[in-house]
Design an enzyme around this catalytic site. Structure first.
Site, PDB file in Angstrom:
ATOM      1  N   ASN A 165      -5.724 -10.129  -7.726  1.00 13.04           N
ATOM      2  CA  ASN A 165      -5.727 -10.930  -6.501  1.00 13.04           C
ATOM      3  C   ASN A 165      -7.022 -11.681  -6.262  1.00 13.04           C
ATOM      4  O   ASN A 165      -7.074 -12.576  -5.421  1.00 13.04           O
ATOM      5  CB  ASN A 165      -5.430 -10.033  -5.289  1.00 13.04           C
ATOM      6  CG  ASN A 165      -6.521  -8.992  -5.061  1.00 13.04           C
ATOM      7  OD1 ASN A 165      -7.094  -8.454  -6.010  1.00 13.04           O
ATOM      8  ND2 ASN A 165      -6.811  -8.710  -3.810  1.00 13.04           N
ATOM      9  N   ALA A 168       6.142  -8.489   0.497  1.00 11.00           N
ATOM     10  CA  ALA A 168       6.759  -9.703   1.044  1.00 11.00           C
ATOM     11  C   ALA A 168       5.741 -10.649   1.661  1.00 11.00           C
ATOM     12  O   ALA A 168       5.919 -11.868   1.639  1.00 11.00           O
ATOM     13  CB  ALA A 168       7.816  -9.330   2.083  1.00 11.00           C
ATOM     14  N   CYS A 194      -9.629  -7.366   1.848  1.00 13.03           N
ATOM     15  CA  CYS A 194     -10.043  -5.966   2.046  1.00 13.03           C
ATOM     16  C   CYS A 194     -11.554  -5.818   1.907  1.00 13.03           C
ATOM     17  O   CYS A 194     -12.210  -5.163   2.712  1.00 13.03           O
ATOM     18  CB  CYS A 194      -9.333  -5.062   1.038  1.00 13.03           C
ATOM     19  SG  CYS A 194      -7.554  -4.995   1.253  1.00 13.03           S
ATOM     20  N   THR A 216      14.438   5.210  10.074  1.00 13.61           N
ATOM     21  CA  THR A 216      15.396   4.120  10.265  1.00 13.61           C
ATOM     22  C   THR A 216      14.923   2.876   9.533  1.00 13.61           C
ATOM     23  O   THR A 216      13.770   2.461   9.663  1.00 13.61           O
ATOM     24  CB  THR A 216      15.565   3.799  11.758  1.00 13.61           C
ATOM     25  OG1 THR A 216      16.013   4.988  12.432  1.00 13.61           O
ATOM     26  CG2 THR A 216      16.572   2.686  11.974  1.00 13.61           C
ATOM     27  N   THR A 235       0.828  -1.210   0.000  1.00  7.01           N
ATOM     28  CA  THR A 235       0.000   0.000   0.000  1.00  7.01           C
ATOM     29  C   THR A 235       0.861   1.258   0.000  1.00  7.01           C
ATOM     30  O   THR A 235       0.610   2.198  -0.765  1.00  7.01           O
ATOM     31  CB  THR A 235      -0.958  -0.004   1.206  1.00  7.01           C
ATOM     32  OG1 THR A 235      -1.888  -1.080   1.063  1.00  7.01           O
ATOM     33  CG2 THR A 235      -1.738   1.308   1.281  1.00  7.01           C
TER      34      THR A 235
END
Length: 378
Positions: A137, A197, A322, A234, A70
């Site tokens: 999907n 991933a 979703c 980070t 997203t």
């Protein structure tokens, strides 16, 4: 319990978890720090980026790590100045972003494929980016990215000849494609590619955006300038290491896994067709993912069937997670022309690496009972 909703989420691969584990404790250092252990973590992060780049045919500097697909999609689309073109069956992350920018949504045919002639007509001089998913999907339909790229290239050349300054980029959400389809960005002819991933046995909330050299994007997250200035903060080193390892494993087993999953999927579909002659497959039977089937059965209440299967230990879906979370009808099935009853009577079954022949045989028995029972009830 038999899990058959791998299009929604995949379990993390054991080898991926092992690769990630040191970066939670022993090698926890901030890769931007200057002391030796931190520089080693930086080197490991760079190696993960290099590994990913090799697999998709890119340069390491073209890989931007994100917190999932997203964010990757938003980074690719939200900073555009010109118009966005997309299709009616895209993930909500694409559709909602395009809508917020006044983008245009193109129809697809009954199989879920884009009309290439219509796409070319819609590529007016104000269009800056085209975003079309590699594989859907919900119905598994695979789009002809190379042909789309050729059209975009032709339009770009025409713009150059007419001194039209508007750039034209091609983005694809390939979240469902890793480990199944070719991801080489040069062969596909794309400028921006999204990967997630969590869809190929890596960690959730970890993704990437391939950004072809020379493409200028506006960062969504500003700060210390990490990720080539496009994604400050980070770095999630463990997540990046996990994504790289998961992609490496997925690519290594791609050929054999495609054949294996397609054999299991086709066997299940044949069983269903023999038992229910009126069953229909949604999407393009020729151009689709090998591990996914989406079908409708007249008279079936898909949501009720999902609950009945869940009670018997089988986990499937009516569509995307979703849509299920929102309690809404599938926009994908609506876009391919299914009326309300057929859309609501559809089920999606998606297989994964852990799926076995024995599981499919057990699912056949359970499905047969549930589908007969639910249709009778309806």
């Amino acid at each position: 319990m038999i899990y058959l909703d791998y299009a929604a989420a995949t379990p993390i691969d054991e080898k991926v978890l092992v690769a990630m584990t040191p970066y939670f404790r022993e090698q926890f250092f901030n890769p931007s720090a200057s002391y030796l252990p931190a520089r080693q973590v930086r080197a490991d992060l760079d190696q993960a980026r290099h590994s990913i780049a090799q697999i998709i045919g890119a340069r390491p500097a073209e890989i931007v790590f994100t917190a999932g697909a997203t964010e990757s999609i938003n980074l690719a689309l939200a900073g555009m100045n010109g118009a966005i073109l997309t299709t009616a069956i895209e993930h909500p992350a694409v559709l909602e972003t395009a809508k917020s920018r006044g983008g245009k949504v193109l129809p697809v045919d009954k199989k879920g494929r884009i009309d290439l002639n219509n796409l070319e007509k819609e590529l007016t001089d104000n269009v800056e980016i085209v975003s079309i998913g590699y594989a859907n999907n919900e119905i598994g339909t695979v789009q002809p990215l190379k042909e789309i790229a050729a059209i975009i290239s032709k339009v770009k050349e025409d713009r150059r000849e007419r001194s039209v300054k508007t750039p034209l980029l091609f983005h694809s959400d390939a979240s469902q494609a890793a480990g199944i389809l070719d991801l080489n960005v040069a062969r596909l002819g794309i400028d921006l590619l999204t990967l997630n991933a969590g869809k190929f046995y890596g960690p959730k909330q970890v993704g990437l955006l391939f950004v072809r050299a020379g493409v200028e994007l506006k960062p969504l997250i500003r700060g210390g300038g990490q990720e080539m200035g496009l994604r400050s903060g980070t770095e999630n080193v463990a997540g990046a290491i996990g994504l790289a390892k998961a992609l490496e494993i997925a690519e290594k087993h791609r050929g054999s896994e495609v054949k294996r999953s397609q054999t299991l999927r086709d066997d299940l579909e044949k069983f269903l067709a023999d038992e229910f002659p009126e069953i229909k497959i949604n999407g393009d039977k020729k151009h689709r993912l090998p591990n996914l089937t989406n079908f409708f059965l007249p008279g079936l209440d898909g949501e009720r069937a999902v609950f009945a299967l869940d009670e018997r230990g089988v986990m499937v879906a009516t569509g995307s997670a979703c849509a299920a979370n929102k309690g809404t009808r599938s926009h994908v099935l609506t876009a391919i022309g299914l009326d309300e009853d057929l859309a609501d009577g559809s089920l999606r079954i998606s297989l994964g690496r852990p799926t076995t022949t024995d599981e499919i045989e057990e699912v056949k028995k359970i499905l047969m009972g549930v589908l007969h029972e639910q249709r009778k009830f309806s």
